[in-house]
Write an enzyme that holds these catalytic residues in place. Sequence first.
Site, PDB file in Angstrom:
ATOM      1  CB  CYS A 127      57.403  60.273   7.387  1.00 56.19           C
ATOM      2  SG  CYS A 127      56.088  61.331   7.639  1.00 56.19           S
ATOM      3  CB  ILE A 187      66.324  58.167  14.497  1.00 52.47           C
ATOM      4  CG1 ILE A 187      66.314  59.325  15.641  1.00 52.47           C
ATOM      5  CG2 ILE A 187      66.990  56.855  14.911  1.00 52.47           C
ATOM      6  CD1 ILE A 187      65.375  58.774  16.810  1.00 52.47           C
TER       7      ILE A 187
END
Length: 295
Positions: A127, A187
Site C-alpha cells: 500500500c 501489483i
Amino acid sequence: MIRLQSGPVEVGGVALRNHLILAAGVLGTCGSSLARMLREGAGAVVSKSIGPEPRFGHAGPCLVVLEDGVLNAMGLPNPSSKFIGELELLKDEPVIVSIFGGSPDEFGEVASWFADSAVAFELNVSCPHASGYGAQIGTNPDLVKACTAAVARFHKPVWVKLTPNVTDITAIGKAAEDGGADAVVAINTVKAMRISTEVRRPVLGNRFGGLSGRAIFPIAVRCVYELYESCKIPVIGCGGISSSDDVLEMMMAGASAVEIGSALRGNPGLFREISANLYSEDGLSPGEIVGCAHE
C-alpha cells in the site's frame, strides 16, 4: 478467441473455483460482501487488509474516479481483530485474509487471529499511502522476507502482494519466496496524485494516493512477466484487469490466476461476464497459456 477449460484450479496452495479472484480492498469490508462476490462467480475472495490496531483511515476526499482509473488514499481503515466475526459467515469458503503490520511481529500477531478461519493469507507490503506500513515494508527485501517467514509459521498458504514502486520488483519477489511465500501477487497500486486547478490543491485529502484501473494494466503485465522469469513460485496478476482478453494476456505473461478490483465499480457481475467469455468445456488447458509469451 482463446478459451480455457473450466473447473477448479489450485494456485499457491489455495483451491480456487476458477482463475478469477476478488482483489483486496474492493467489496471485501465485511463477510456479507465477500459472500456476495463468491455468489457472483469469483473463484476466491481477498478481504480488506486487516492490521494490528483499528484504523479510521485518512481524511477525505479518499477516492477520486479518473478518466482511466481510480485514485485512492484510504489509509488502511479496518476494524482489526473484530473482523474475526465477519468470517463466521464464510466457513469452508475460499477466503484469503489480507493482513498488514509495521514489523514481522505485528504480521505474526494479526495472522494468529485468523489461523483457524482463513484459507490463506495475503501480505499487504505494498500500500503506497499508509505511513509505517505497506510499501514502507515492501521496498526492503530483508523486511519482506522476515514478515513472510513470520506468517508462514502458521502453515497456511502465504501470498505476498508486491508494490510496483521499486527499482527492481524481482528482488522483492525473490525475498518473499525466500521467506516461504507460496505465491506473489503483482501489483498493488502505483503511487500517484492529481491537483485540482480550480481550488489549487491536491484532489486527495492525503495528497498522494494509489492509482488503479486500466491506466496501470501495462505496468502490471510487465511486472508479472519479470517475476515469472525470476521466481519459482506462482505469480498472480493484478492491476487494471477488466475483460477475458486481459486475463489471457496476464496469463501469457506468467500469471497462474488474476485478481480483479477497480473494474467491479458499478459492475458486480463482472466475474460471471468474464467467465462466460473465458471458459468452455473444450477449451485449452491453462498450462498451455501460462507463460507462453516467454517461449
